[in-house]
Motif scaffolding. Sequence first.
Motif, PDB file in Angstrom:
ATOM      1  N   LYS A   1      -7.985 -38.315 -32.647  1.00  0.00           N
ATOM      2  CA  LYS A   1      -7.022 -39.403 -32.811  1.00  0.00           C
ATOM      3  C   LYS A   1      -5.602 -38.953 -32.472  1.00  0.00           C
ATOM      4  N   ALA A   2      -5.260 -37.718 -32.842  1.00  0.00           N
ATOM      5  CA  ALA A   2      -3.932 -37.188 -32.510  1.00  0.00           C
ATOM      6  C   ALA A   2      -3.793 -36.971 -31.006  1.00  0.00           C
ATOM      7  N   LEU A   3      -4.872 -36.493 -30.390  1.00  0.00           N
ATOM      8  CA  LEU A   3      -4.847 -36.280 -28.928  1.00  0.00           C
ATOM      9  C   LEU A   3      -4.671 -37.598 -28.178  1.00  0.00           C
ATOM     10  N   SER A   4      -5.301 -38.638 -28.676  1.00  0.00           N
ATOM     11  CA  SER A   4      -5.215 -39.927 -27.993  1.00  0.00           C
ATOM     12  C   SER A   4      -3.780 -40.444 -27.997  1.00  0.00           C
ATOM     13  N   ILE A   5      -3.005 -40.117 -29.003  1.00  0.00           N
ATOM     14  CA  ILE A   5      -1.603 -40.534 -29.061  1.00  0.00           C
ATOM     15  C   ILE A   5      -0.791 -39.742 -28.026  1.00  0.00           C
ATOM     16  N   LEU A   6      -1.076 -38.442 -27.908  1.00  0.00           N
ATOM     17  CA  LEU A   6      -0.351 -37.610 -26.934  1.00  0.00           C
ATOM     18  C   LEU A   6      -0.657 -38.042 -25.509  1.00  0.00           C
ATOM     19  N   HIS A   7      -1.848 -38.505 -25.257  1.00  0.00           N
ATOM     20  CA  HIS A   7      -2.241 -38.922 -23.918  1.00  0.00           C
ATOM     21  C   HIS A   7      -1.665 -40.273 -23.582  1.00  0.00           C
TER      22      HIS A   7
ATOM     23  N   TYR B   1      -8.077 -28.445 -28.734  1.00  0.00           N
ATOM     24  CA  TYR B   1      -6.624 -28.424 -28.573  1.00  0.00           C
ATOM     25  C   TYR B   1      -5.951 -28.140 -29.913  1.00  0.00           C
ATOM     26  N   ARG B   2      -4.842 -27.445 -29.832  1.00  0.00           N
ATOM     27  CA  ARG B   2      -4.063 -27.165 -31.039  1.00  0.00           C
ATOM     28  C   ARG B   2      -2.575 -27.195 -30.702  1.00  0.00           C
ATOM     29  N   LEU B   3      -1.786 -27.317 -31.730  1.00  0.00           N
ATOM     30  CA  LEU B   3      -0.338 -27.419 -31.585  1.00  0.00           C
ATOM     31  C   LEU B   3       0.293 -26.212 -32.259  1.00  0.00           C
ATOM     32  N   ARG B   4       1.174 -25.514 -31.555  1.00  0.00           N
ATOM     33  CA  ARG B   4       1.900 -24.385 -32.133  1.00  0.00           C
ATOM     34  C   ARG B   4       3.367 -24.804 -32.250  1.00  0.00           C
ATOM     35  N   VAL B   5       3.847 -24.918 -33.481  1.00  0.00           N
ATOM     36  CA  VAL B   5       5.185 -25.462 -33.726  1.00  0.00           C
ATOM     37  C   VAL B   5       5.981 -24.549 -34.653  1.00  0.00           C
ATOM     38  N   ARG B   6       7.271 -24.396 -34.348  1.00  0.00           N
ATOM     39  CA  ARG B   6       8.158 -23.671 -35.255  1.00  0.00           C
ATOM     40  C   ARG B   6       8.746 -24.660 -36.260  1.00  0.00           C
ATOM     41  N   MET B   7       8.535 -24.410 -37.535  1.00  0.00           N
ATOM     42  CA  MET B   7       9.039 -25.300 -38.575  1.00  0.00           C
ATOM     43  C   MET B   7      10.564 -25.247 -38.635  1.00  0.00           C
ATOM     44  N   GLN B   8      11.196 -26.418 -38.596  1.00  0.00           N
ATOM     45  CA  GLN B   8      12.653 -26.471 -38.650  1.00  0.00           C
ATOM     46  C   GLN B   8      13.189 -26.000 -39.996  1.00  0.00           C
ATOM     47  N   LYS B   9      12.438 -26.246 -41.054  1.00  0.00           N
ATOM     48  CA  LYS B   9      12.915 -25.922 -42.396  1.00  0.00           C
ATOM     49  C   LYS B   9      12.795 -24.440 -42.708  1.00  0.00           C
ATOM     50  N   THR B  10      11.692 -23.798 -42.277  1.00  0.00           N
ATOM     51  CA  THR B  10      11.438 -22.397 -42.631  1.00  0.00           C
ATOM     52  C   THR B  10      11.569 -21.443 -41.449  1.00  0.00           C
ATOM     53  N   ASN B  11      11.613 -21.990 -40.236  1.00  0.00           N
ATOM     54  CA  ASN B  11      11.684 -21.197 -38.995  1.00  0.00           C
ATOM     55  C   ASN B  11      10.396 -20.423 -38.720  1.00  0.00           C
ATOM     56  N   ASP B  12       9.318 -20.740 -39.455  1.00  0.00           N
ATOM     57  CA  ASP B  12       8.026 -20.087 -39.234  1.00  0.00           C
ATOM     58  C   ASP B  12       7.194 -20.905 -38.253  1.00  0.00           C
ATOM     59  N   PHE B  13       6.274 -20.212 -37.552  1.00  0.00           N
ATOM     60  CA  PHE B  13       5.345 -20.893 -36.658  1.00  0.00           C
ATOM     61  C   PHE B  13       4.110 -21.331 -37.441  1.00  0.00           C
ATOM     62  N   VAL B  14       3.623 -22.515 -37.154  1.00  0.00           N
ATOM     63  CA  VAL B  14       2.350 -22.967 -37.706  1.00  0.00           C
ATOM     64  C   VAL B  14       1.483 -23.451 -36.553  1.00  0.00           C
ATOM     65  N   VAL B  15       0.179 -23.345 -36.738  1.00  0.00           N
ATOM     66  CA  VAL B  15      -0.777 -23.806 -35.730  1.00  0.00           C
ATOM     67  C   VAL B  15      -1.607 -24.921 -36.346  1.00  0.00           C
ATOM     68  N   VAL B  16      -1.634 -26.060 -35.683  1.00  0.00           N
ATOM     69  CA  VAL B  16      -2.338 -27.227 -36.196  1.00  0.00           C
ATOM     70  C   VAL B  16      -3.396 -27.667 -35.187  1.00  0.00           C
ATOM     71  N   ARG B  17      -4.647 -27.757 -35.637  1.00  0.00           N
ATOM     72  CA  ARG B  17      -5.711 -28.249 -34.767  1.00  0.00           C
ATOM     73  C   ARG B  17      -5.511 -29.748 -34.548  1.00  0.00           C
ATOM     74  N   LEU B  18      -5.626 -30.181 -33.309  1.00  0.00           N
ATOM     75  CA  LEU B  18      -5.430 -31.586 -32.968  1.00  0.00           C
ATOM     76  C   LEU B  18      -6.772 -32.309 -32.930  1.00  0.00           C
ATOM     77  N   ILE B  19      -6.928 -33.252 -33.847  1.00  0.00           N
ATOM     78  CA  ILE B  19      -8.147 -34.043 -33.849  1.00  0.00           C
ATOM     79  C   ILE B  19      -8.065 -35.087 -32.729  1.00  0.00           C
TER      80      ILE B  19
END
Length: 316
Positions: A310-316, A290-308
Amino acid sequence: MFGKFSILYISNYPQTFHPMASVKVIARKNKTNKKGLTPLYIQLVHNRKSKEISLKKYIDYKYWDKDNQKLRRGHNDAMLINVYIDNEVAAYKTVINKKLARSESFTLEDIVKLKNGKIIDAPDDGSFISFMENYTKENPEGLQYNTIKSYDTALNKVREFAPKLKFDEFTYEWLLSFEKHMENQGNKINTINDKFKVLKKITRLARQKEYMSKNQFDNYTQKTETSKREFLTREELTSFENYEPSQPSYILVKDVFLFSCYTGLRFSDLATITKNDVETYRDENNAKQYRLRVRMQKTNDFVVVRLIEKALSILH
């Protein structure tokens, strides 16, 4: 429910100086769509000019009461639509009445912009505080949530020091005294600088509208200092993970903080995440990830972050 709105008039002001302004609700039968529904419009008339603004509501015309400008019983959502109409008309009337009460000239475009928060109106008493309050409340430039919160914080600082501050009292000497006040309150140089950036922006807007004649920041030098970034140790992070919140609301705070640690994202970016931003993919071993694709509020650029995990367990 809301009566007739064919004419809006304040009798205290002579008509020679304040021509009548009307606010009406009309159903444009000539624009009935393919489904047989008729659109509703606000019609503004002033100085022999008119402007129509769509209410984005469609009705069955046979239920339309033209004289009272509302829906009769029997129409689906008649009550809700009537209340909506009532509120919209009242909002336009309030803006117009304010202009008339001040003997100010205005155009229909001005009224629409003011009603929609695209223009910050001058405060009645020349209050800088009121002008700043209106800006943070209306947010005419569509600033991000965190930015507006920083403006609110700056406003609270100013209000605490000078609750009745007016435009003509906003002087270079006032800036120096406000800076000294913040220093005495224990604020660091960069914190003071952040608040003064906000004030500089607000005064620029006030000068554009000619509420202030002089830029008091011309001779003021804003100070900054290099900040030292602190990082959590592995032990400190583990301590946070093992912490058991005593209140339900603290659980969310803990989860957001840890999710930020696991992804490296700012809170302003986390606040915009939805489930649609989570993507699945296959790694080199064909395992589902799983990964997260987010537009940065500060730069307006997209970044992709791999979800480990522990991060997935919080989303669930």
